[in-house]
Design a protein around this motif. Structure first.
Motif, PDB file in Angstrom:
ATOM      1  N   MET A   1       0.855  -1.176   0.000  1.00  0.00           N
ATOM      2  CA  MET A   1       0.000   0.000   0.000  1.00  0.00           C
ATOM      3  C   MET A   1       0.896   1.232   0.000  1.00  0.00           C
ATOM      4  O   MET A   1       1.919   1.279   0.661  1.00  0.00           O
ATOM      5  N   LYS A   2       0.457   2.228  -0.740  1.00  0.00           N
ATOM      6  CA  LYS A   2       1.250   3.444  -0.816  1.00  0.00           C
ATOM      7  C   LYS A   2       1.138   4.248   0.483  1.00  0.00           C
ATOM      8  O   LYS A   2       0.224   4.062   1.275  1.00  0.00           O
ATOM      9  N   GLU A   3       2.071   5.141   0.658  1.00  0.00           N
ATOM     10  CA  GLU A   3       2.078   6.028   1.822  1.00  0.00           C
ATOM     11  C   GLU A   3       1.002   7.092   1.672  1.00  0.00           C
ATOM     12  O   GLU A   3       0.706   7.557   0.571  1.00  0.00           O
ATOM     13  N   PHE A   4       0.391   7.471   2.784  1.00  0.00           N
ATOM     14  CA  PHE A   4      -0.584   8.562   2.830  1.00  0.00           C
ATOM     15  C   PHE A   4       0.204   9.849   3.010  1.00  0.00           C
ATOM     16  O   PHE A   4       0.999   9.981   3.936  1.00  0.00           O
ATOM     17  N   THR A   5      -0.002  10.811   2.113  1.00  0.00           N
ATOM     18  CA  THR A   5       0.797  12.032   2.128  1.00  0.00           C
ATOM     19  C   THR A   5      -0.054  13.246   2.492  1.00  0.00           C
ATOM     20  O   THR A   5      -1.289  13.188   2.484  1.00  0.00           O
ATOM     21  N   LEU A   6       0.610  14.347   2.762  1.00  0.00           N
ATOM     22  CA  LEU A   6      -0.082  15.597   3.028  1.00  0.00           C
ATOM     23  C   LEU A   6      -0.888  16.023   1.795  1.00  0.00           C
ATOM     24  O   LEU A   6      -1.991  16.545   1.925  1.00  0.00           O
ATOM     25  N   ASP A   7      -0.369  15.764   0.603  1.00  0.00           N
ATOM     26  CA  ASP A   7      -1.112  16.076  -0.618  1.00  0.00           C
ATOM     27  C   ASP A   7      -2.405  15.268  -0.695  1.00  0.00           C
ATOM     28  O   ASP A   7      -3.438  15.790  -1.116  1.00  0.00           O
ATOM     29  N   ASP A   8      -2.351  13.986  -0.295  1.00  0.00           N
ATOM     30  CA  ASP A   8      -3.566  13.174  -0.242  1.00  0.00           C
ATOM     31  C   ASP A   8      -4.575  13.788   0.720  1.00  0.00           C
ATOM     32  O   ASP A   8      -5.763  13.891   0.402  1.00  0.00           O
ATOM     33  N   LEU A   9      -4.098  14.201   1.877  1.00  0.00           N
ATOM     34  CA  LEU A   9      -4.992  14.786   2.876  1.00  0.00           C
ATOM     35  C   LEU A   9      -5.607  16.087   2.372  1.00  0.00           C
ATOM     36  O   LEU A   9      -6.810  16.302   2.530  1.00  0.00           O
ATOM     37  N   VAL A  10      -4.826  16.942   1.752  1.00  0.00           N
ATOM     38  CA  VAL A  10      -5.348  18.211   1.233  1.00  0.00           C
ATOM     39  C   VAL A  10      -6.441  17.939   0.196  1.00  0.00           C
ATOM     40  O   VAL A  10      -7.502  18.565   0.221  1.00  0.00           O
ATOM     41  N   ARG A  11      -6.213  16.992  -0.690  1.00  0.00           N
ATOM     42  CA  ARG A  11      -7.217  16.637  -1.698  1.00  0.00           C
ATOM     43  C   ARG A  11      -8.509  16.176  -1.027  1.00  0.00           C
ATOM     44  O   ARG A  11      -9.609  16.627  -1.371  1.00  0.00           O
ATOM     45  N   ILE A  12      -8.392  15.315  -0.026  1.00  0.00           N
ATOM     46  CA  ILE A  12      -9.569  14.795   0.662  1.00  0.00           C
ATOM     47  C   ILE A  12     -10.246  15.886   1.483  1.00  0.00           C
ATOM     48  O   ILE A  12     -11.477  15.963   1.523  1.00  0.00           O
ATOM     49  N   LEU A  13      -9.473  16.749   2.116  1.00  0.00           N
ATOM     50  CA  LEU A  13     -10.072  17.852   2.874  1.00  0.00           C
ATOM     51  C   LEU A  13     -10.902  18.746   1.960  1.00  0.00           C
ATOM     52  O   LEU A  13     -11.990  19.183   2.329  1.00  0.00           O
ATOM     53  N   ARG A  14     -10.405  19.006   0.781  1.00  0.00           N
ATOM     54  CA  ARG A  14     -11.154  19.830  -0.178  1.00  0.00           C
ATOM     55  C   ARG A  14     -12.449  19.130  -0.592  1.00  0.00           C
ATOM     56  O   ARG A  14     -13.491  19.757  -0.725  1.00  0.00           O
ATOM     57  N   GLU A  15     -12.370  17.819  -0.794  1.00  0.00           N
ATOM     58  CA  GLU A  15     -13.554  17.059  -1.197  1.00  0.00           C
ATOM     59  C   GLU A  15     -14.601  17.010  -0.080  1.00  0.00           C
ATOM     60  O   GLU A  15     -15.795  16.943  -0.359  1.00  0.00           O
ATOM     61  N   CYS A  16     -14.160  17.039   1.174  1.00  0.00           N
ATOM     62  CA  CYS A  16     -15.063  16.864   2.313  1.00  0.00           C
ATOM     63  C   CYS A  16     -15.514  18.173   2.954  1.00  0.00           C
ATOM     64  O   CYS A  16     -16.349  18.157   3.854  1.00  0.00           O
ATOM     65  N   ALA A  17     -14.979  19.279   2.506  1.00  0.00           N
ATOM     66  CA  ALA A  17     -15.330  20.568   3.112  1.00  0.00           C
ATOM     67  C   ALA A  17     -16.751  20.952   2.763  1.00  0.00           C
ATOM     68  O   ALA A  17     -17.239  20.671   1.669  1.00  0.00           O
ATOM     69  N   ASP A  18     -17.396  21.620   3.682  1.00  0.00           N
ATOM     70  CA  ASP A  18     -18.715  22.191   3.440  1.00  0.00           C
ATOM     71  C   ASP A  18     -18.571  23.204   2.310  1.00  0.00           C
ATOM     72  O   ASP A  18     -17.726  24.092   2.359  1.00  0.00           O
ATOM     73  N   GLN A  19     -19.388  23.084   1.291  1.00  0.00           N
ATOM     74  CA  GLN A  19     -19.274  23.956   0.125  1.00  0.00           C
ATOM     75  C   GLN A  19     -19.399  25.440   0.469  1.00  0.00           C
ATOM     76  O   GLN A  19     -18.857  26.288  -0.216  1.00  0.00           O
ATOM     77  N   ASP A  20     -20.121  25.776   1.538  1.00  0.00           N
ATOM     78  CA  ASP A  20     -20.279  27.179   1.936  1.00  0.00           C
ATOM     79  C   ASP A  20     -18.973  27.793   2.423  1.00  0.00           C
ATOM     80  O   ASP A  20     -18.762  28.992   2.291  1.00  0.00           O
ATOM     81  N   VAL A  21     -18.109  26.990   3.021  1.00  0.00           N
ATOM     82  CA  VAL A  21     -16.858  27.527   3.562  1.00  0.00           C
ATOM     83  C   VAL A  21     -15.650  27.149   2.721  1.00  0.00           C
ATOM     84  O   VAL A  21     -14.555  27.636   2.955  1.00  0.00           O
ATOM     85  N   TRP A  22     -15.843  26.307   1.715  1.00  0.00           N
ATOM     86  CA  TRP A  22     -14.719  25.810   0.941  1.00  0.00           C
ATOM     87  C   TRP A  22     -13.890  26.930   0.353  1.00  0.00           C
ATOM     88  O   TRP A  22     -12.662  26.884   0.364  1.00  0.00           O
ATOM     89  N   THR A  23     -14.533  27.965  -0.147  1.00  0.00           N
ATOM     90  CA  THR A  23     -13.783  29.058  -0.776  1.00  0.00           C
ATOM     91  C   THR A  23     -13.007  29.877   0.240  1.00  0.00           C
ATOM     92  O   THR A  23     -12.070  30.577  -0.118  1.00  0.00           O
ATOM     93  N   GLU A  24     -13.369  29.787   1.526  1.00  0.00           N
ATOM     94  CA  GLU A  24     -12.667  30.537   2.564  1.00  0.00           C
ATOM     95  C   GLU A  24     -11.483  29.763   3.139  1.00  0.00           C
ATOM     96  O   GLU A  24     -10.670  30.322   3.854  1.00  0.00           O
ATOM     97  N   ILE A  25     -11.383  28.495   2.842  1.00  0.00           N
ATOM     98  CA  ILE A  25     -10.346  27.645   3.426  1.00  0.00           C
ATOM     99  C   ILE A  25      -9.074  27.744   2.596  1.00  0.00           C
ATOM    100  O   ILE A  25      -9.087  27.534   1.386  1.00  0.00           O
ATOM    101  N   GLU A  26      -7.989  28.079   3.249  1.00  0.00           N
ATOM    102  CA  GLU A  26      -6.691  28.212   2.591  1.00  0.00           C
ATOM    103  C   GLU A  26      -5.867  26.966   2.890  1.00  0.00           C
ATOM    104  O   GLU A  26      -5.468  26.736   4.025  1.00  0.00           O
ATOM    105  N   LEU A  27      -5.645  26.145   1.864  1.00  0.00           N
ATOM    106  CA  LEU A  27      -4.883  24.917   2.054  1.00  0.00           C
ATOM    107  C   LEU A  27      -3.551  24.957   1.322  1.00  0.00           C
ATOM    108  O   LEU A  27      -2.918  23.943   1.140  1.00  0.00           O
ATOM    109  N   GLY A  28      -3.115  26.128   0.917  1.00  0.00           N
ATOM    110  CA  GLY A  28      -1.830  26.247   0.258  1.00  0.00           C
ATOM    111  C   GLY A  28      -0.713  26.412   1.264  1.00  0.00           C
ATOM    112  O   GLY A  28      -0.938  26.661   2.441  1.00  0.00           O
TER     113      GLY A  28
END
Length: 87
Positions: A1-28
């Motif tokens: 199994m591959k390693e879970f990376t911070l990039d994987d987490l950022v992608r999933i966080l974006r997918e799981c964020a409430d759409q109302d606040v997604w544009t306010e969340i800075e994940l860069g």
């Protein structure tokens, strides 16, 4: 199994964020040591994130992690420790 990376987490966080606040969340930039609350994530978004990680990476995670893994870096470490090849 591959390693879970911070990039994987950022992608999933974006997918799981409430759409109302997604544009306010800075994940860069370097978010590894920022707490989830300051990033704009509440416990419901994190529960959704954990469920997504479990399904995609085949791990079983305790929902207590929402309260103990307060930063993305900590969550990445916990998930990697739970991966089947690391158990």
């Amino acid at each position: 199994m591959k390693e879970f990376t911070l990039d994987d987490l950022v992608r999933i966080l974006r997918e799981c964020a409430d759409q109302d606040v997604w544009t306010e969340i800075e994940l860069g930039g370097d978010i590894a040591d920022q707490d989830f609350e300051s990033l704009g994530y509440d416990s419901l978004s994190l529960f959704n994130t954990l469920t997504h990680i479990e399904h995609e990476f085949g791990v079983e995670l305790s929902f207590d992690i929402v309260y103990t893994a307060a930063t993305p870096g900590t969550l990445v470490k916990v998930v990697n420790e739970a991966l089947p090849n690391n158990a």
